[in-house]
Write an enzyme that holds these catalytic residues in place. Structure first.
Site, PDB file in Angstrom:
ATOM      1  N   ASP A  44      -8.616 -10.674 -10.494  1.00 36.51           N
ATOM      2  CA  ASP A  44      -8.240  -9.298 -10.185  1.00 36.51           C
ATOM      3  C   ASP A  44      -8.535  -9.109  -8.709  1.00 36.51           C
ATOM      4  O   ASP A  44      -9.697  -9.047  -8.298  1.00 36.51           O
ATOM      5  CB  ASP A  44      -9.056  -8.316 -11.033  1.00 36.51           C
ATOM      6  CG  ASP A  44      -8.730  -6.865 -10.724  1.00 36.51           C
ATOM      7  OD1 ASP A  44      -7.929  -6.617  -9.790  1.00 36.51           O
ATOM      8  OD2 ASP A  44      -9.282  -5.974 -11.397  1.00 36.51           O
ATOM      9  N   ALA A  62      -4.919 -12.574 -21.253  1.00 36.04           N
ATOM     10  CA  ALA A  62      -3.929 -12.848 -22.296  1.00 36.04           C
ATOM     11  C   ALA A  62      -2.546 -13.068 -21.689  1.00 36.04           C
ATOM     12  O   ALA A  62      -1.824 -14.009 -22.059  1.00 36.04           O
ATOM     13  CB  ALA A  62      -3.890 -11.697 -23.302  1.00 36.04           C
ATOM     14  N   TYR A  99       4.240   2.073   0.433  1.00 37.32           N
ATOM     15  CA  TYR A  99       4.524   0.645   0.253  1.00 37.32           C
ATOM     16  C   TYR A  99       4.870   0.009   1.602  1.00 37.32           C
ATOM     17  O   TYR A  99       4.367  -1.064   1.952  1.00 37.32           O
ATOM     18  CB  TYR A  99       5.682   0.459  -0.725  1.00 37.32           C
ATOM     19  CG  TYR A  99       6.008  -0.991  -1.011  1.00 37.32           C
ATOM     20  CD1 TYR A  99       5.209  -1.746  -1.870  1.00 37.32           C
ATOM     21  CD2 TYR A  99       7.103  -1.612  -0.414  1.00 37.32           C
ATOM     22  CE1 TYR A  99       5.499  -3.079  -2.124  1.00 37.32           C
ATOM     23  CE2 TYR A  99       7.399  -2.950  -0.667  1.00 37.32           C
ATOM     24  CZ  TYR A  99       6.591  -3.671  -1.515  1.00 37.32           C
ATOM     25  OH  TYR A  99       6.875  -4.998  -1.767  1.00 37.32           O
TER      26      TYR A  99
END
Length: 277
Positions: free
Chosen positions: A63, A41, A194
């Site tokens: 994904d 969506a 990160y």
């Protein structure tokens, strides 16, 4: 679609930096641009937004944490276009500094997506990159900072020109394991999941570029990592000094290098300049 058609693909492109990169490619790339997102969506809404601006991207579900999803995309590109001309690996995750999630969980989630899933995309899509293709892996100077904050032993390993992909995978797994056992700092790792994930992306890019030189030299495919800078996005937070448009400049520059370009290759690039790390 004819297999002669050129195609560029951006992962994680329904918002933020990925969306800005997809928009610029729609304007400048001579061929189709495929915008991917893990939420159908949101991906289709992003496509509609660009269509409202007079641009014509295509949407495909992806994904990157799901190997089957990556392979479905690979099969689509092979069938529709006979391969891929430009790949921008943008999809990624980052925890905010004040996030209460325990560090070991942050390490596992961040490395799973930013390093291991990005590597899976490369493993599945690099074989279908066409001659003179371009691959751009979104990394960060946070990776370079993480390297500086590693122990001397770890720095030596990451900087080693003969480090293999398997060695790198082992190092990334060791970081997650050390974080899980709460011994990562004692083992010489920095306190940034990160940063370590992006260090992995930068080093992976160097290794993959070397492999392209060994196996597909004549195809003159260029593969680089780049730092878009600190961009004001959901991932980068509200304090980033750069707009997404400014952040997109270097990735798009690398994606659109001319067919006869021979460099940069296997480098980390920021503001269109190769960085020493």
């Amino acid at each position: 679609m004819s297999s002669c058609s050129r195609v560029a693909l951006v992962t994680g492109a329904n918002k933020g930096l990925g969306f800005a990169i997809a928009r610029d490619l729609c304007r400048q790339f001579s061929g189709d641009v495929v915008l991917t997102a893990r939420d159908a969506a949101r991906g289709r809404a992003a496509v509609q937004q660009l269509q409202a601006e007079g641009l014509s991207p295509r949407f495909h579900l992806l994904d990157i944490d799901d190997l089957q999803s990556i392979r479905a995309l690979r099969d689509f590109l092979r069938k529709e276009y006979g391969g891929l001309n430009v790949l921008v690996n943008n999809a990624g995750v980052a925890f905010q500094p004040d996030d209460p999630t325990p560090f070991d969980i942050q390490a596992e989630i961040t490395l799973k997506t930013n390093f291991f899933a990005t590597r899976n995309v490369c493993m599945e899509l690099l074989p279908i990159i066409k001659p003179h293709g371009k691959v751009v892996n979104i990394s960060s100077l946070e990776g370079s900072k993480a390297l500086e904050n590693c122990s001397a032993d770890l720095q030596k390993k990451f900087r080693c020109e003969t480090l293999t992909e398997e060695d790198l995978v082992d190092l990334m797994n060791k970081f997650v394991e050390d974080a899980n056992n709460d011994v990562h700092e004692r083992e010489g790792w920095p306190d940034s999941a990160y940063g370590v994930s992006k260090l992995g992306v930068t080093v992976l890019s160097r290794i993959l570029a070397q492999r392209l030189d060994e196996k597909r030299k004549a195809d003159r495919i260029l593969l680089n990592a780049c730092c878009p800078g600190w961009v004001k996005t959901d991932l980068g937070g509200p304090c980033g000094p750069r707009t997404v448009e400014e952040g997109a400049e270097t990735p798009v520059y690398l994606a659109l290098l001319p067919p006869d370009a021979t460099e940069p290759h296997g480098q980390l690039v920021r503001d269109k300049v190769v960085q020493n790390w």
